[in-house]
Design a protein around this motif. Structure first.
Motif, PDB file in Angstrom:
ATOM      1  N   THR A 101     -14.169  36.655  12.903  1.00  0.00           N
ATOM      2  CA  THR A 101     -14.109  36.579  14.364  1.00  0.00           C
ATOM      3  C   THR A 101     -13.937  37.954  15.018  1.00  0.00           C
ATOM      4  OG1 THR A 101     -11.722  36.153  14.272  1.00  0.00           O
ATOM      5  CG2 THR A 101     -13.186  34.241  14.282  1.00  0.00           C
ATOM      6  N   GLY A 102     -13.834  39.014  14.213  1.00  0.00           N
ATOM      7  CA  GLY A 102     -13.714  40.361  14.768  1.00  0.00           C
ATOM      8  C   GLY A 102     -13.130  41.322  13.758  1.00  0.00           C
ATOM      9  N   TYR A 103     -13.113  42.598  14.107  1.00  0.00           N
ATOM     10  CA  TYR A 103     -12.458  43.604  13.275  1.00  0.00           C
ATOM     11  C   TYR A 103     -11.993  44.750  14.164  1.00  0.00           C
ATOM     12  CZ  TYR A 103     -17.056  45.927  13.489  1.00  0.00           C
ATOM     13  OH  TYR A 103     -18.220  46.512  13.909  1.00  0.00           O
ATOM     14  N   SER A 104     -11.056  45.517  13.640  1.00  0.00           N
ATOM     15  CA  SER A 104     -10.576  46.688  14.372  1.00  0.00           C
ATOM     16  C   SER A 104     -10.255  47.798  13.385  1.00  0.00           C
ATOM     17  CB  SER A 104      -9.340  46.356  15.217  1.00  0.00           C
ATOM     18  OG  SER A 104      -8.242  46.020  14.384  1.00  0.00           O
ATOM     19  N   LEU A 105     -10.316  49.027  13.863  1.00  0.00           N
ATOM     20  CA  LEU A 105      -9.969  50.212  13.078  1.00  0.00           C
ATOM     21  C   LEU A 105      -8.943  51.002  13.876  1.00  0.00           C
ATOM     22  CD1 LEU A 105     -10.792  51.760  10.440  1.00  0.00           C
ATOM     23  CD2 LEU A 105     -12.277  53.141  11.890  1.00  0.00           C
ATOM     24  N   MET A 106      -7.763  51.208  13.274  1.00  0.00           N
ATOM     25  CA  MET A 106      -6.670  51.884  13.968  1.00  0.00           C
ATOM     26  C   MET A 106      -6.291  53.167  13.230  1.00  0.00           C
ATOM     27  SD  MET A 106      -4.168  48.653  14.831  1.00  0.00           S
ATOM     28  CE  MET A 106      -3.016  49.734  15.699  1.00  0.00           C
ATOM     29  N   GLY A 107      -5.884  54.170  13.982  1.00  0.00           N
ATOM     30  CA  GLY A 107      -5.442  55.420  13.383  1.00  0.00           C
ATOM     31  C   GLY A 107      -4.741  56.285  14.414  1.00  0.00           C
ATOM     32  N   THR A 108      -4.199  57.403  13.945  1.00  0.00           N
ATOM     33  CA  THR A 108      -3.532  58.361  14.832  1.00  0.00           C
ATOM     34  C   THR A 108      -3.901  59.773  14.401  1.00  0.00           C
ATOM     35  OG1 THR A 108      -1.646  56.884  15.192  1.00  0.00           O
ATOM     36  CG2 THR A 108      -1.330  59.211  15.718  1.00  0.00           C
ATOM     37  N   PHE A 109      -4.434  60.537  15.331  1.00  0.00           N
ATOM     38  CA  PHE A 109      -4.661  61.958  15.092  1.00  0.00           C
ATOM     39  C   PHE A 109      -3.405  62.738  15.490  1.00  0.00           C
ATOM     40  CE2 PHE A 109      -9.359  61.120  15.843  1.00  0.00           C
ATOM     41  CZ  PHE A 109      -9.710  61.368  14.522  1.00  0.00           C
ATOM     42  N   SER A 110      -3.125  63.798  14.756  1.00  0.00           N
ATOM     43  CA  SER A 110      -2.101  64.749  15.186  1.00  0.00           C
ATOM     44  C   SER A 110      -2.699  66.142  15.084  1.00  0.00           C
ATOM     45  CB  SER A 110      -0.842  64.638  14.322  1.00  0.00           C
ATOM     46  OG  SER A 110      -1.102  65.017  12.989  1.00  0.00           O
ATOM     47  N   GLY A 137     -11.291  69.969  16.052  1.00  0.00           N
ATOM     48  CA  GLY A 137     -11.887  68.709  16.486  1.00  0.00           C
ATOM     49  C   GLY A 137     -11.984  67.732  15.331  1.00  0.00           C
ATOM     50  N   ALA A 138     -11.895  66.447  15.649  1.00  0.00           N
ATOM     51  CA  ALA A 138     -12.023  65.397  14.645  1.00  0.00           C
ATOM     52  C   ALA A 138     -12.551  64.142  15.307  1.00  0.00           C
ATOM     53  CB  ALA A 138     -10.679  65.120  13.959  1.00  0.00           C
ATOM     54  N   GLY A 139     -13.159  63.272  14.515  1.00  0.00           N
ATOM     55  CA  GLY A 139     -13.678  62.029  15.056  1.00  0.00           C
ATOM     56  C   GLY A 139     -13.807  60.970  13.988  1.00  0.00           C
ATOM     57  N   VAL A 140     -13.834  59.720  14.428  1.00  0.00           N
ATOM     58  CA  VAL A 140     -13.982  58.559  13.550  1.00  0.00           C
ATOM     59  C   VAL A 140     -14.946  57.589  14.209  1.00  0.00           C
ATOM     60  CG1 VAL A 140     -12.808  56.532  12.603  1.00  0.00           C
ATOM     61  CG2 VAL A 140     -11.709  58.757  12.476  1.00  0.00           C
ATOM     62  N   ALA A 141     -15.791  56.932  13.411  1.00  0.00           N
ATOM     63  CA  ALA A 141     -16.726  55.935  13.930  1.00  0.00           C
ATOM     64  C   ALA A 141     -16.810  54.765  12.968  1.00  0.00           C
ATOM     65  CB  ALA A 141     -18.111  56.557  14.143  1.00  0.00           C
ATOM     66  N   ILE A 142     -17.124  53.585  13.513  1.00  0.00           N
ATOM     67  CA  ILE A 142     -17.312  52.389  12.687  1.00  0.00           C
ATOM     68  C   ILE A 142     -18.483  51.590  13.232  1.00  0.00           C
ATOM     69  CG2 ILE A 142     -15.611  51.063  14.041  1.00  0.00           C
ATOM     70  CD1 ILE A 142     -14.918  49.572  11.429  1.00  0.00           C
ATOM     71  N   ARG A 143     -19.260  50.998  12.337  1.00  0.00           N
ATOM     72  CA  ARG A 143     -20.362  50.120  12.733  1.00  0.00           C
ATOM     73  C   ARG A 143     -20.518  49.058  11.658  1.00  0.00           C
ATOM     74  NH1 ARG A 143     -25.245  51.472  10.062  1.00  0.00           N
ATOM     75  NH2 ARG A 143     -25.079  53.382   8.830  1.00  0.00           N
ATOM     76  N   GLU A 217      -5.606  66.401  12.094  1.00  0.00           N
ATOM     77  CA  GLU A 217      -5.599  65.519  10.930  1.00  0.00           C
ATOM     78  C   GLU A 217      -5.304  64.089  11.353  1.00  0.00           C
ATOM     79  OE1 GLU A 217      -2.160  65.684   8.354  1.00  0.00           O
ATOM     80  OE2 GLU A 217      -1.065  66.822   9.872  1.00  0.00           O
ATOM     81  N   LEU A 218      -5.604  63.153  10.451  1.00  0.00           N
ATOM     82  CA  LEU A 218      -5.069  61.816  10.574  1.00  0.00           C
ATOM     83  C   LEU A 218      -3.636  61.856  10.079  1.00  0.00           C
ATOM     84  CD1 LEU A 218      -7.936  59.500   9.267  1.00  0.00           C
ATOM     85  CD2 LEU A 218      -7.032  59.571  11.597  1.00  0.00           C
ATOM     86  N   SER A 219      -2.697  61.406  10.882  1.00  0.00           N
ATOM     87  CA  SER A 219      -1.299  61.469  10.460  1.00  0.00           C
ATOM     88  C   SER A 219      -0.936  60.347   9.500  1.00  0.00           C
ATOM     89  CB  SER A 219      -0.379  61.423  11.684  1.00  0.00           C
ATOM     90  OG  SER A 219      -0.608  60.260  12.439  1.00  0.00           O
ATOM     91  N   GLY A 220      -1.837  59.429   9.268  1.00  0.00           N
ATOM     92  CA  GLY A 220      -1.655  58.356   8.289  1.00  0.00           C
ATOM     93  C   GLY A 220      -3.006  57.762   7.956  1.00  0.00           C
TER      94      GLY A 220
END
Length: 270
Positions: A101-110, A137-143, A217-220
């Protein structure tokens, strides 16, 4: 700066290729069985880990993303051999009786960002040699691809530049209604560079320097959550309809009996 990781071929072919060459690319192949689906991945770095599975939500920790989406201009040992690109392929095969029914991607940059400065003061006699500069600079993408239907879910992305502090983000697919296999693709990058400000003290004959700093960076780990729902089997629908029909018939009989009783009572009174 935009995301420029290599593009994957469609669905199962890409997954099979990455699994076949996992040792060459230092990738980790992961297989997980969850309540609603099986999960197979080929992603760089550490193997993915199941964090939670219940209540219609399955959360998987993408540990390799944490290892690779980072860059510190002042510490080359951080930056690894992978050109700071993360590319993960995840194949989900939904179990019978469930749908996604859906999905999500979570994160935190520091991050840290500071540009070196020349000293100030009316009594200073300096000659600038090099202006300070810093960038991070940093980035994340999902498809997602839906192999059974040839459909796709629109890509989502998040980027951050010259961050000071932290930046939490969530990429959410929105509502889905999908009971077939699904291929998810997660991509990310990080890059930083810094140049010190340098000057010459004309009165004293030596050089001064103020170092610039750039880190991101991704902090986790990235957290991938897939939302699912149980779908009743056809025989369950049939049993439900039969039960409703039985209840409906019983109510109709009761109403008829009630009307007959009322009419009889009225006749006696008359």
């Amino acid at each position: 700066m935009s995301i420029h990781p290599y593009r994957f071929a469609s669905g199962t072919v890409a997954l099979a290729a990455l699994l076949a060459f996992a040792p060459l690319h230092a990738s980790a192949a992961t297989h997980l069985d969850t309540t609603a689906f099986s999960f197979d991945s080929a992603s760089p770095g550490r193997a993915d880990a199941l964090l939670a599975d219940g209540g219609g939500a399955t959360t998987i920790s993408l540990l390799g993303a944490h290892d690779m989406i980072k860059y510190d201009a002042a510490d080359p040992s951080w930056n690894g051999p992978y050109d700071h690109l993360y590319q993960g392929v995840f194949q989900l095969n939904v179990h019978a009786g469930y749908k996604i029914t859906g999905y999500s991607l979570m994160g935190t940059f520091s991050g840290e960002h500071y540009v070196g400065q020349f000293p100030t003061g009316s009594d200073l006699n300096i000659m600038p040699m090099n202006w300070g500069a810093a960038y991070a600079g940093a980035g994340v993408a999902i498809r997602a691809d839906l192999p059974a239907t040839g459909g796709a879910v629109a890509p989502l992305s998040h980027q951050q530049h010259n961050l000071k502090g932290t930046d939490a983000f969530t990429l959410d697919s929105g509502p889905l209604d999908h009971a077939g296999p699904m291929n998810l693709y997660v991509e990310g990058f990080a890059f930083a560079e810094a140049t010190a400000a340098e000057w010459w003290y004309l009165d004293y004959g030596f050089m001064g320097k103020d170092y610039s700093r750039a880190r991101i960076e991704l902090s986790g780990p990235l957290l991938l959550t897939v939302y699912t729902q149980a779908v009743p089997e056809p025989h369950t629908y049939a049993m439900t309809l039969a039960g409703l029909a039985l209840i409906g018939g019983t109510l109709r009989r009761r109403r008829r009996l009630a009307r007959s009783g009322a009419q009889a009572d009225f006749s006696l009174k008359g």
